[in-house]
Design an enzyme around this catalytic site. Structure first.
Site, PDB file in Angstrom:
ATOM      1  N   TYR A 142      33.082  54.707  44.373  1.00 36.82           N
ATOM      2  CA  TYR A 142      32.715  54.736  42.955  1.00 36.82           C
ATOM      3  C   TYR A 142      33.895  54.462  42.030  1.00 36.82           C
ATOM      4  O   TYR A 142      33.726  54.450  40.807  1.00 36.82           O
ATOM      5  CB  TYR A 142      32.105  56.093  42.603  1.00 36.82           C
ATOM      6  CG  TYR A 142      30.827  56.391  43.354  1.00 36.82           C
ATOM      7  CD1 TYR A 142      29.658  55.705  43.073  1.00 36.82           C
ATOM      8  CD2 TYR A 142      30.794  57.364  44.353  1.00 36.82           C
ATOM      9  CE1 TYR A 142      28.483  55.976  43.761  1.00 36.82           C
ATOM     10  CE2 TYR A 142      29.623  57.645  45.053  1.00 36.82           C
ATOM     11  CZ  TYR A 142      28.475  56.944  44.747  1.00 36.82           C
ATOM     12  OH  TYR A 142      27.310  57.212  45.428  1.00 36.82           O
ATOM     13  N   HIS A 196      30.158  53.852  35.501  1.00 36.27           N
ATOM     14  CA  HIS A 196      29.783  55.261  35.382  1.00 36.27           C
ATOM     15  C   HIS A 196      31.001  56.170  35.433  1.00 36.27           C
ATOM     16  O   HIS A 196      30.926  57.334  35.021  1.00 36.27           O
ATOM     17  CB  HIS A 196      28.823  55.619  36.525  1.00 36.27           C
ATOM     18  CG  HIS A 196      27.663  56.463  36.104  1.00 36.27           C
ATOM     19  ND1 HIS A 196      27.251  56.615  34.785  1.00 36.27           N
ATOM     20  CD2 HIS A 196      26.789  57.221  36.842  1.00 36.27           C
ATOM     21  CE1 HIS A 196      26.193  57.413  34.736  1.00 36.27           C
ATOM     22  NE2 HIS A 196      25.898  57.797  35.967  1.00 36.27           N
ATOM     23  N   TYR A 230      29.474  65.192  41.802  1.00 37.35           N
ATOM     24  CA  TYR A 230      28.620  64.057  41.461  1.00 37.35           C
ATOM     25  C   TYR A 230      28.050  64.282  40.060  1.00 37.35           C
ATOM     26  O   TYR A 230      27.925  65.406  39.584  1.00 37.35           O
ATOM     27  CB  TYR A 230      27.522  63.796  42.496  1.00 37.35           C
ATOM     28  CG  TYR A 230      28.076  63.251  43.792  1.00 37.35           C
ATOM     29  CD1 TYR A 230      28.387  61.902  43.910  1.00 37.35           C
ATOM     30  CD2 TYR A 230      28.329  64.095  44.868  1.00 37.35           C
ATOM     31  CE1 TYR A 230      28.933  61.399  45.091  1.00 37.35           C
ATOM     32  CE2 TYR A 230      28.875  63.605  46.045  1.00 37.35           C
ATOM     33  CZ  TYR A 230      29.180  62.246  46.150  1.00 37.35           C
ATOM     34  OH  TYR A 230      29.732  61.755  47.301  1.00 37.35           O
ATOM     35  N   ASN A 284      25.228  64.262  38.423  1.00 40.32           N
ATOM     36  CA  ASN A 284      24.076  65.087  38.051  1.00 40.32           C
ATOM     37  C   ASN A 284      24.335  66.588  38.074  1.00 40.32           C
ATOM     38  O   ASN A 284      23.547  67.356  37.528  1.00 40.32           O
ATOM     39  CB  ASN A 284      22.886  64.780  38.970  1.00 40.32           C
ATOM     40  CG  ASN A 284      22.365  63.372  38.778  1.00 40.32           C
ATOM     41  OD1 ASN A 284      22.885  62.606  37.973  1.00 40.32           O
ATOM     42  ND2 ASN A 284      21.331  63.025  39.512  1.00 40.32           N
ATOM     43  N   ASN A 307      22.593  62.058  32.584  1.00 42.96           N
ATOM     44  CA  ASN A 307      22.431  63.199  33.487  1.00 42.96           C
ATOM     45  C   ASN A 307      23.647  64.111  33.542  1.00 42.96           C
ATOM     46  O   ASN A 307      23.518  65.319  33.754  1.00 42.96           O
ATOM     47  CB  ASN A 307      22.082  62.716  34.891  1.00 42.96           C
ATOM     48  CG  ASN A 307      20.671  62.171  34.983  1.00 42.96           C
ATOM     49  OD1 ASN A 307      19.782  62.604  34.249  1.00 42.96           O
ATOM     50  ND2 ASN A 307      20.452  61.209  35.863  1.00 42.96           N
TER      51      ASN A 307
END
EC number: 3.1.1.29
Length: 202
Positions: free
Chosen positions: A19, A24, A70, A72, A118
């Site tokens: 990632y 993001h 993460y 969320n 989120n």
């Protein structure tokens, strides 16, 4: 920078090399640059489910937090850090990507809803309030068509910036850092106006 104004900077993103440098993870990218400029290294903190780094000393000490939970579940790490370090909500700034803003735009808010993000939603749930500062960094949308945008959202936010986009993003990151370094207890509105009106070619 006064201690009653800023104690904790939180960058949102997803952990793991797969990632790194994705849209993001732009919140992580800002914190990594702040750490580089201040010669501090992130270390794992299992008790708050995140990586932390601190710079400055005494009343001017500021901590950086990149949750390892993460996106969320970011709020879990933020709440644990807030309680462990005994911070107040008004001493927190969250840096987060925003698909509703074009690349090159920044939006600063002192409170508000999650806007469908989120990570912010999780923080609001865990803190029990939406009254904390957040700095939204535009990453643009994959399409103006709502149906196409919805189908491409995941691939867009988990995709990486192009070389051309990175040039723009670097200007944005440097402007954000410059503003963060000059925050005091009585100039938040001025800083907000500066960031909200910023254009990369200024």
């Amino acid at each position: 920078m006064l201690s009653d104004e800023l104690k904790l900077l939180v960058g949102l993103g997803n952990p793991g090399t797969e990632y790194e440098k994705t849209r993001h993870n732009v919140g992580f990218m800002v914190l990594e640059e702040i750490a580089r400029k201040n010669n501090c290294s992130f270390r794992e903190s299992k008790k708050i489910f995140g990586r932390t780094c601190e710079y400055g000393s005494g009343i001017e000490k500021t901590r950086l937090l990149m949750p390892n939970t993460y996106m969320n579940e970011s709020g879990k790490s933020v709440r644990l850090a807030k309680d462990w370090f005994n911070f107040q909500n008004n001493q927190l700034i969250v840096l987060v990507d925003d698909m509703d803003l074009p690349l090159g735009k920044i939006r600063v808010r002192s409170k508000g809803s999650s806007g469908g993000h989120n990570g912010l939603k999780s923080i609001i749930n865990h803190l029990g309030t939406a009254e904390f500062k957040r700095l939204k960094i535009g990453i643009g949308a994959p399409s103006n068509d709502q149906q196409e945008r919805k189908s491409k959202t995941v691939s867009h936010v988990l995709g990486r910036f192009s070389k051309e986009e990175f040039i723009i993003l670097n200007f944005i990151i440097q402007e954000i850092i410059s503003c963060i370094e000059s925050i005091t207890s009585n100039n938040w509105e001025k800083i907000s106006t500066r960031l909200n009106s910023y254009k990369p070619d200024n």
